[in-house]
Design an enzyme around this catalytic site. Structure first.
Site, PDB file in Angstrom:
ATOM      1  N   UNK A  50       0.814  -1.217   0.000  1.00 38.80           N
ATOM      2  CA  UNK A  50       0.000   0.000   0.000  1.00 38.80           C
ATOM      3  C   UNK A  50       0.847   1.266   0.000  1.00 38.80           C
ATOM      4  O   UNK A  50       0.303   2.376  -0.049  1.00 38.80           O
ATOM      5  CB  UNK A  50      -0.946  -0.007   1.199  1.00 38.80           C
ATOM      6  N   TYR A 102     -15.862   7.262   1.187  1.00 41.65           N
ATOM      7  CA  TYR A 102     -15.850   6.078   2.039  1.00 41.65           C
ATOM      8  C   TYR A 102     -14.878   5.031   1.501  1.00 41.65           C
ATOM      9  O   TYR A 102     -14.394   5.111   0.378  1.00 41.65           O
ATOM     10  CB  TYR A 102     -17.245   5.465   2.117  1.00 41.65           C
ATOM     11  CG  TYR A 102     -18.338   6.397   2.578  1.00 41.65           C
ATOM     12  CD1 TYR A 102     -18.100   7.384   3.537  1.00 41.65           C
ATOM     13  CD2 TYR A 102     -19.631   6.288   2.058  1.00 41.65           C
ATOM     14  CE1 TYR A 102     -19.113   8.227   3.965  1.00 41.65           C
ATOM     15  CE2 TYR A 102     -20.650   7.122   2.485  1.00 41.65           C
ATOM     16  CZ  TYR A 102     -20.385   8.095   3.430  1.00 41.65           C
ATOM     17  OH  TYR A 102     -21.390   8.924   3.846  1.00 41.65           O
ATOM     18  N   ASP A 131      -9.046  -2.881  -4.815  1.00 41.30           N
ATOM     19  CA  ASP A 131      -7.698  -2.518  -4.373  1.00 41.30           C
ATOM     20  C   ASP A 131      -6.697  -3.439  -5.055  1.00 41.30           C
ATOM     21  O   ASP A 131      -7.003  -4.597  -5.335  1.00 41.30           O
ATOM     22  CB  ASP A 131      -7.570  -2.660  -2.852  1.00 41.30           C
ATOM     23  CG  ASP A 131      -6.617  -1.630  -2.249  1.00 41.30           C
ATOM     24  OD1 ASP A 131      -5.593  -1.345  -2.899  1.00 41.30           O
ATOM     25  OD2 ASP A 131      -6.891  -1.120  -1.158  1.00 41.30           O
ATOM     26  N   ASP A 175     -11.940  -3.411   3.326  1.00 42.64           N
ATOM     27  CA  ASP A 175     -12.864  -2.293   3.125  1.00 42.64           C
ATOM     28  C   ASP A 175     -14.300  -2.710   3.436  1.00 42.64           C
ATOM     29  O   ASP A 175     -15.061  -1.955   4.044  1.00 42.64           O
ATOM     30  CB  ASP A 175     -12.763  -1.769   1.692  1.00 42.64           C
ATOM     31  CG  ASP A 175     -11.495  -0.969   1.451  1.00 42.64           C
ATOM     32  OD1 ASP A 175     -10.934  -0.447   2.430  1.00 42.64           O
ATOM     33  OD2 ASP A 175     -11.065  -0.862   0.295  1.00 42.64           O
ATOM     34  N   GLY A 233     -12.000 -12.140 -13.268  1.00 42.13           N
ATOM     35  CA  GLY A 233     -11.025 -11.079 -13.065  1.00 42.13           C
ATOM     36  C   GLY A 233     -10.355 -10.688 -14.357  1.00 42.13           C
ATOM     37  O   GLY A 233     -10.913 -10.856 -15.443  1.00 42.13           O
ATOM     38  N   THR A 266      -6.224 -10.547 -16.180  1.00 46.09           N
ATOM     39  CA  THR A 266      -4.796 -10.835 -16.090  1.00 46.09           C
ATOM     40  C   THR A 266      -4.087 -10.184 -17.269  1.00 46.09           C
ATOM     41  O   THR A 266      -4.484 -10.388 -18.419  1.00 46.09           O
ATOM     42  CB  THR A 266      -4.543 -12.356 -16.099  1.00 46.09           C
ATOM     43  OG1 THR A 266      -5.291 -12.964 -15.043  1.00 46.09           O
ATOM     44  CG2 THR A 266      -3.070 -12.655 -15.882  1.00 46.09           C
TER      45      THR A 266
END
Length: 364
Positions: free
Chosen positions: A25, A47, A66, A89, A141, A143
């Site tokens: 992070u 938020y 994220d 989160d 997802g 890639t």
């Protein structure tokens, strides 16, 4: 949930952190710069999750995303940490169950084909295993190829409007609870100095390799630990607001949380729980990471929760009973009603805060 460092039958084919300059992070755009980029867009930083109304009455979609670059060399644990970080989160909204996850992955073009296959497969496995531990699933997802490896994802929950804790209702008299110690990013950086003699020489008079490995293993397990129990206990103990502590550090995230509150309040942080040995290393080097200032990045850090003192004490007791890991009351919510200006809501770390050196306890 049990977490353990995997036994290795063979050496790592490569060090993930050799293929990136920014780590975990710590890759986030600085908070002030981000605010300027978002000027005129929505509610600024806002938020931790987006809240979207669905076409069904009283049903909302809570969603977050994220991703980051590697901060540990073990690709399996890098995947676990990335998944835990994405889910945090949702957990900060008191949402215990994630309905679906997507995975975002970039395979490094700077690696050999063998290294790329090995590291990418293990990152996927670690992410997927952690999603299963959280009671969720990865259904898809994206890639891609990239010089630096990337791993992260999207987490989504569909639920009724009364089934989550909107992070806006802190009240004067509340206290602030933190569920993981600070110092993960600092610990990771110092551990990497073990393989860089010119840097290790700067700290080898006040630490040693064994000590460094011990706290690094603890930090790795802490980052991989889900905040799911904390989310469940937030509901049980009537939490009023929460956030997770990641790239902006404890001060950055607490300030953002304070600014989201409906009442005119100020957060005052009086205690900083820090992984053991990190303070002495920071002091020795004249505070390069600004850990005691609260601006050092954290990766997959703890929940910062506002609740009544009585409930906070019970929360800390129960989370330790369940997970054998401590939580701490670290601050107070102060009335600022005399200002009548919610835009002045902020968070501060008091001068000379109490420092709690957290012993490396790998009993996860």
């Amino acid at each position: 949930m049990s977490i353990s460092i995997k036994d290795k039958k063979e050496e790592l084919l490569c060090r993930l952190t050799d293929f990136t300059k920014l780590k975990g992070u710590g890759c986030k755009v600085p908070q002030a710069e981000l605010l300027s980029l978002l000027d005129g867009i929505g509610e600024g930083i806002g938020y931790d999750c987006s809240i979207s109304q669905t076409k069904f009455p009283d049903i909302v979609m809570i969603q977050t995303t994220d991703f980051f670059f590697p901060l540990v060399d073990d690709p399996y644990f890098q995947g676990k940490i990335a998944c835990a970080n994405v889910l945090s989160d949702l957990y900060s909204f008191g949402i215990e169950d994630c309905d679906n996850m997507l995975m975002l992955l970039a395979c490094s073009t700077d690696m050999t084909a063998e290294q790329r296959q090995w590291s990418s497969k293990l990152m996927i496995q670690g992410f997927n295993d952690q999603a299963i531990c959280a009671g969720s699933k990865v259904s898809g997802g994206q890639t891609v190829k990239n010089p630096w490896p990337i791993v992260g994802g999207v987490a989504t929950s569909i639920l009724k409007t009364n089934e989550f804790i909107k992070p806006v209702n802190a009240v004067p008299g509340d206290v602030l609870v933190l569920t993981k110690p600070l110092g993960t990013q600092v610990c990771v950086n110092f551990h990497q100095w073990l393989s860089k003699p010119e840097r290790w020489e700067k700290i080898n008079t006040i630490t040693n390799a064994e000590e460094c490995e011990q706290v690094f293993n603890y930090a790795t397990l802490s980052m991989a630990r889900l905040n799911r129990v904390g989310a469940r206990l937030m509901k049980k103990y009537n939490a009023h607001a929460a956030t997770d502590v990641t790239g902006f550090g404890i001060l950055g995230h607490s300030t953002n949380l304070a600014q989201n509150q409906l009442l005119p309040i100020r957060f005052e942080i009086h205690t900083l729980p820090i992984i053991k040995h990190m303070k002495k290393l920071e002091d020795h080097l004249n505070h390069p990471f600004k850990l005691l200032k609260g601006t050092s990045a954290e990766t997959s850090g703890g929940l910062l929760i506002s609740m009544s003192r009585e409930n906070a004490e019970a929360f800390c007791k129960e989370i330790y009973e369940i997970e054998k890991q401590p939580a701490w009351i670290i601050g107070d919510v102060i009335d600022q009603s005399s200002n009548y200006d919610r835009s002045k809501n902020t968070s501060i770390i008091l001068e000379n805060p109490k420092i709690i050196e957290v012993e490396p306890n790998t009993n996860f």
